[in-house]
Write a protein that holds these residues in place. Structure first.
Motif, PDB file in Angstrom:
ATOM      1  N   ALA A   1       1.381   0.083  -7.524  1.00 20.32           N
ATOM      2  CA  ALA A   1       1.822  -0.631  -6.336  1.00 20.32           C
ATOM      3  C   ALA A   1       2.783  -1.760  -6.709  1.00 20.32           C
ATOM      4  CB  ALA A   1       0.618  -1.195  -5.593  1.00 20.32           C
ATOM      5  N   ALA A   2       3.751  -1.975  -5.859  1.00 24.89           N
ATOM      6  CA  ALA A   2       4.677  -3.087  -6.056  1.00 24.89           C
ATOM      7  C   ALA A   2       3.971  -4.394  -5.723  1.00 24.89           C
ATOM      8  CB  ALA A   2       5.906  -2.912  -5.168  1.00 24.89           C
ATOM      9  N   HIS A   3       3.990  -5.326  -6.651  1.00 21.06           N
ATOM     10  CA  HIS A   3       3.390  -6.644  -6.452  1.00 21.06           C
ATOM     11  C   HIS A   3       4.495  -7.643  -6.161  1.00 21.06           C
ATOM     12  CE1 HIS A   3      -0.688  -5.534  -7.956  1.00 21.06           C
ATOM     13  NE2 HIS A   3       0.018  -4.579  -8.553  1.00 21.06           N
ATOM     14  N   GLY A   4       4.239  -8.525  -5.214  1.00 19.80           N
ATOM     15  CA  GLY A   4       5.311  -9.434  -4.835  1.00 19.80           C
ATOM     16  C   GLY A   4       4.819 -10.723  -4.215  1.00 19.80           C
ATOM     17  N   VAL A   5       5.763 -11.422  -3.615  1.00 11.89           N
ATOM     18  CA  VAL A   5       5.479 -12.679  -2.925  1.00 11.89           C
ATOM     19  C   VAL A   5       6.294 -12.720  -1.639  1.00 11.89           C
ATOM     20  CG1 VAL A   5       7.307 -13.920  -4.182  1.00 11.89           C
ATOM     21  CG2 VAL A   5       5.402 -15.200  -3.168  1.00 11.89           C
ATOM     22  N   LYS A   6       5.698 -13.266  -0.617  1.00  6.33           N
ATOM     23  CA  LYS A   6       6.375 -13.481   0.656  1.00  6.33           C
ATOM     24  C   LYS A   6       6.497 -14.985   0.868  1.00  6.33           C
ATOM     25  CE  LYS A   6       5.831 -12.860   5.677  1.00  6.33           C
ATOM     26  NZ  LYS A   6       4.950 -12.335   6.754  1.00  6.33           N
ATOM     27  N   ILE A   7       7.735 -15.450   1.031  1.00  9.65           N
ATOM     28  CA  ILE A   7       7.998 -16.874   1.226  1.00  9.65           C
ATOM     29  C   ILE A   7       8.655 -17.065   2.587  1.00  9.65           C
ATOM     30  CG2 ILE A   7       9.173 -18.924   0.340  1.00  9.65           C
ATOM     31  CD1 ILE A   7       9.224 -17.613  -2.401  1.00  9.65           C
ATOM     32  N   VAL A   8       8.041 -17.859   3.424  1.00  9.08           N
ATOM     33  CA  VAL A   8       8.614 -18.224   4.717  1.00  9.08           C
ATOM     34  C   VAL A   8       9.242 -19.605   4.561  1.00  9.08           C
ATOM     35  CG1 VAL A   8       8.163 -18.635   7.164  1.00  9.08           C
ATOM     36  CG2 VAL A   8       6.858 -16.885   5.928  1.00  9.08           C
ATOM     37  N   PHE A   9      10.508 -19.731   4.946  1.00 13.44           N
ATOM     38  CA  PHE A   9      11.209 -20.997   4.745  1.00 13.44           C
ATOM     39  C   PHE A   9      12.160 -21.255   5.900  1.00 13.44           C
ATOM     40  CE2 PHE A   9      13.888 -17.743   2.924  1.00 13.44           C
ATOM     41  CZ  PHE A   9      15.185 -18.146   3.186  1.00 13.44           C
TER      42      PHE A   9
ATOM     43  N   ASP B   1       0.845  -1.186   0.000  1.00 18.98           N
ATOM     44  CA  ASP B   1       0.000   0.000   0.000  1.00 18.98           C
ATOM     45  C   ASP B   1       0.890   1.250   0.000  1.00 18.98           C
ATOM     46  OD1 ASP B   1       0.898   0.411   2.621  1.00 18.98           O
ATOM     47  OD2 ASP B   1      -0.954  -0.321   3.545  1.00 18.98           O
ATOM     48  N   ALA B   2       0.282   2.415   0.084  1.00 23.28           N
ATOM     49  CA  ALA B   2       1.036   3.667  -0.016  1.00 23.28           C
ATOM     50  C   ALA B   2       2.020   3.844   1.123  1.00 23.28           C
ATOM     51  CB  ALA B   2       0.070   4.845  -0.071  1.00 23.28           C
ATOM     52  N   GLN B   3       1.802   3.167   2.237  1.00 25.15           N
ATOM     53  CA  GLN B   3       2.698   3.255   3.385  1.00 25.15           C
ATOM     54  C   GLN B   3       3.760   2.159   3.387  1.00 25.15           C
ATOM     55  OE1 GLN B   3       2.419   5.991   5.188  1.00 25.15           O
ATOM     56  NE2 GLN B   3       0.712   6.484   3.809  1.00 25.15           N
ATOM     57  N   GLY B   4       3.791   1.361   2.320  1.00 22.39           N
ATOM     58  CA  GLY B   4       4.775   0.295   2.234  1.00 22.39           C
ATOM     59  C   GLY B   4       4.424  -0.927   3.044  1.00 22.39           C
ATOM     60  N   MET B   5       3.165  -1.067   3.427  1.00 22.02           N
ATOM     61  CA  MET B   5       2.735  -2.228   4.197  1.00 22.02           C
ATOM     62  C   MET B   5       2.222  -3.312   3.260  1.00 22.02           C
ATOM     63  SD  MET B   5       3.342  -1.575   7.356  1.00 22.02           S
ATOM     64  CE  MET B   5       2.373  -2.857   8.157  1.00 22.02           C
ATOM     65  N   PRO B   6       2.662  -4.565   3.440  1.00 26.27           N
ATOM     66  CA  PRO B   6       2.178  -5.646   2.587  1.00 26.27           C
ATOM     67  C   PRO B   6       0.695  -5.937   2.836  1.00 26.27           C
ATOM     68  CG  PRO B   6       4.215  -6.250   3.709  1.00 26.27           C
ATOM     69  CD  PRO B   6       3.717  -5.016   4.371  1.00 26.27           C
ATOM     70  N   GLN B   7      -0.037  -6.102   1.748  1.00 29.38           N
ATOM     71  CA  GLN B   7      -1.448  -6.469   1.792  1.00 29.38           C
ATOM     72  C   GLN B   7      -1.645  -7.695   0.908  1.00 29.38           C
ATOM     73  OE1 GLN B   7      -3.362  -4.797   3.825  1.00 29.38           O
ATOM     74  NE2 GLN B   7      -1.933  -3.108   4.237  1.00 29.38           N
ATOM     75  N   PRO B   8      -2.672  -8.525   1.188  1.00 29.75           N
ATOM     76  CA  PRO B   8      -2.946  -9.638   0.279  1.00 29.75           C
ATOM     77  C   PRO B   8      -3.151  -9.136  -1.147  1.00 29.75           C
ATOM     78  CG  PRO B   8      -4.213  -9.862   2.305  1.00 29.75           C
ATOM     79  CD  PRO B   8      -3.576  -8.504   2.351  1.00 29.75           C
TER      80      PRO B   8
END
Length: 305
Positions: A122-130, A103-110
Motif C-alpha cells: 500500500a502507498a503510505h503518505g500524508v495529507k496536509i490541509v493548509f 486501500d485497494a480501491q485507492g481510498m485514504p485510510q488512517p
C-alpha cells in the motif's frame, strides 16, 4: 510524479491549484513534535534539514542518495519536515496533518488502520490541509510509493489519482524514467488524465505526444541530456526547439540547471473531451490502442531503469 518533497516548484508553477499530489520514494516520516525532543536535538535536526535542502536550493532538484543519507539521520526525519519548511516559507499556514495509507480501491485510510489481506504494498503518505495568504483552503498529498509498473497499480495509488479526475502534471529531474517501458503505466496515466503537462526533457518523450491531440510550446534551450543520461537524447525534441521558436527562460532548473541550457515543454491537450473523468479506471490499454503510446524513435530508447 517523482517529486520527492518538492512542493516548492509545484507551488511556484501552479500557485492556484487546490489539490497537490506528489509521489517519491522518500519516506514520509513521523509528524515532528519539536517540543518533545531532548534538549539539543532540535538544532541537530534543523542542520540535517538544511543539508537535505542544499541541492534543491542551488541546483533546483533533490539528489536521492543525499536525501537517503540525511532524512533519517536525526530525530526530525523523513520528507514531512521538508514539506513543512516549503509550506511555511511560501506563506502558507498548516491547518491539519494526518498520516494515511491507501486501500485497494485507492481510498485514504488512517495509517494505523490494519491493511486488508493481500494488500502488501500500500502507498503510505500524508495529507496536509493548509491555507495561503488568500485564505483559500488547499490540500497537499505526498505518497512514499513505487510508481514503476510493479507498484503503480497494486499500491492503490493509480486508483487514488484516477478518482481526482482531470489534472495538470508537472515533472522535472526524473532520471528519464518515463522513457523506460518499466514506467509505461504511469506514463499512460499522465497522457490520459491531464489537460496540461509541464515538463523538462527527463519526463515523457516528445514522441508520445500525438500532434493531433497535443499542442506543444517549448521554452528555453534543449542541449541534450547530461553525460550520464546520454542515451536519452531526443532528436525530435531538438527539431521542436529549432523549429518551434522556443520562448526564453530567465531561470534555470533541472539537470541542465544553468539558465543558458535549461528547458521546459508545455503540452496542452487539444481535445479536452477525451480526458478521463473521475472513477473511470485505468485507461492504459485504450491509450495505447488509440496511438498515444507509440514507441519513441530508436534513438530515444533508454537503458532499462
Amino acid at each position: 510524479m517523482f517529486s520527492g518533497p518538492d512542493f516548492l516548484y509545484a507551488n511556484a508553477f501552479f500557485p492556484n491549484a487546490t489539490t497537490y499530489v506528489m509521489a517519491g520514494l522518500e519516506p514520509v516520516g513521523p509528524i515532528p513534535d519539536l517540543m518533545r525532543l531532548p534538549r539539543g536535538s532540535v538544532a541537530e535536526g534543523l542542520r540535517h534539514i538544511e543539508r537535505s535542502l542544499s541541492t534543491i536550493l542551488t541546483l533546483s532538484f533533490f539528489k536521492t542518495h543525499d536525501m537517503r543519507m540525511t532524512l533519517g539521520a536525526s530525530r526530525v526525519s523523513g520528507a514531512l519536515p521538508l514539506l513543512y519548511v516549503f509550506l511555511a516559507r511560501t506563506g502558507n499556514a498548516i491547518q491539519d496533518v494526518s498520516l494515511i495509507k491507501l486501500d485497494a480501491q485507492g481510498m485514504p485510510q488512517p495509517e494505523n488502520t490494519p491493511s486488508a489481506p493481500g494488500m502488501r504494498n500500500a502507498a503510505h503518505g500524508v495529507k496536509i490541509v493548509f491555507a495561503a495568504a488568500d485564505a483559500r483552503v488547499r490540500t497537499l498529498y505526498y505518497f512514499s510509493t513505487n510508481i514503476a509498473n510493479d507498484g503503480f497499480k497494486v499500491s492503490g495509488f493509480e486508483k487514488f489519482c484516477d478518482r481526482l479526475g482531470t489534472g495538470d502534471a508537472f515533472v522535472k529531474s526524473a532520471s528519464y524514467l518515463l522513457h523506460s517501458p518499466n514506467f509505461s503505466d504511469v506514463r499512460n496515466f499522465l497522457l490520459g488524465h491531464t489537460a496540461q503537462v509541464l515538463q523538462d526533457d527527463t519526463s515523457i518523450p516528445v514522441s508520445y505526444f500525438a500532434p493531433d491531440k497535443w499542442r506543444l510550446r517549448p521554452f528555453g534551450r534543449y542541449t541534450g541530456p547530461i553525460a550520464v543520461f546520454a542515451r536519452n537524447y531526443q532528436p525530435k525534441l531538438t527539431q521542436l526547439f529549432q523549429k518551434g521558436r522556443a520562448e526564453s527562460l530567465d531561470f534555470g532548473l533541472g539537470y541542465q540547471w544553468r539558465v543558458s541550457s535549461s528547458n521546459l515543454l508545455l503540452a496542452t491537450r487539444i481535445e479536452p473531451q477525451a480526458i478521463n473523468q473521475p472513477g473511470a479506471g485505468s485507461d492504459s490499454e485504450s491509450i495505447a490502442s488509440k496511438g498515444l503510446d507509440v514507441p519513441p524513435d530508436s534513438a530515444e530508447q533508454p537503458a532499462t531503469a
